[in-house]
Design a protein around this motif. Structure first.
Motif, short mmCIF file in Angstrom:
data_model
loop_
_atom_site.label_atom_id
_atom_site.label_comp_id
_atom_site.label_asym_id
_atom_site.label_seq_id
_atom_site.Cartn_x
_atom_site.Cartn_y
_atom_site.Cartn_z
N ILE A 62 0.82 -1.20 0.00
CA ILE A 62 0.00 0.00 0.00
C ILE A 62 0.86 1.26 0.00
N GLY A 63 1.91 1.29 0.81
CA GLY A 63 2.78 2.46 0.89
C GLY A 63 3.51 2.77 -0.41
N GLU A 64 3.89 1.73 -1.13
CA GLU A 64 4.58 1.89 -2.41
C GLU A 64 3.60 2.04 -3.58
N GLY A 65 2.33 1.77 -3.32
CA GLY A 65 1.32 1.88 -4.36
C GLY A 65 1.38 0.77 -5.39
N THR A 66 1.80 -0.43 -4.98
CA THR A 66 1.86 -1.54 -5.92
C THR A 66 0.66 -2.47 -5.73
N TRP A 67 0.17 -2.99 -6.84
CA TRP A 67 -1.01 -3.84 -6.85
C TRP A 67 -1.01 -4.69 -8.10
N ASN A 76 2.62 -10.26 -12.25
CA ASN A 76 2.68 -8.86 -12.68
C ASN A 76 2.52 -7.94 -11.47
N VAL A 77 3.20 -6.81 -11.53
CA VAL A 77 3.07 -5.77 -10.49
C VAL A 77 2.73 -4.46 -11.20
N ARG A 78 1.66 -3.84 -10.75
CA ARG A 78 1.24 -2.55 -11.30
C ARG A 78 1.47 -1.46 -10.27
N ARG A 79 1.56 -0.22 -10.71
CA ARG A 79 1.79 0.91 -9.80
C ARG A 79 0.67 1.92 -9.91
N SER A 80 0.20 2.40 -8.77
CA SER A 80 -0.80 3.47 -8.78
C SER A 80 -0.11 4.79 -9.11
N LEU A 81 -0.90 5.73 -9.56
CA LEU A 81 -0.36 7.05 -9.94
C LEU A 81 -0.10 7.90 -8.73
#
Length: 81
Positions: A62-67, A76-81
């Motif tokens: 959550i802190g890094e914004g990965t999901w 796969n790893v995605r990143r929030s903006l």
């Protein structure tokens, strides 16, 4: 009352929006209806755990914004903006 002890007014709008996640490689949601709660003090959108789950999202950090989406866990790893 908020966690910091202040008081704010909240407005609840039932079944207010249809939610999508649009990524370069896929579109998810569309049929997911969500309520909206409006706070006069909020400056960010917050998603409930139930909505995130219905969209098939897994929060990795959550802190890094990965999901990722549930079906790509470990792939796969995605990143929030």
């Amino acid at each position: 009352m908020l966690a910091d002890g202040t008081v704010t007014r909240l407005i609840l709008v039932l079944n207010a929006v249809q939610v999508w996640i649009i990524e370069d490689d896929r579109e998810v949601g569309g049929g997911v209806t969500a309520h909206v709660t409006i706070s006069e003090r909020a400056d960010e959108a917050l998603l409930s755990d139930k909505l995130v789950s219905r969209l098939g999202v897994v929060l990795l950090d959550i802190g890094e914004g990965t999901w990722c989406f549930r079906d790509e866990l470990g792939k796969n790893v995605r990143r929030s903006l």
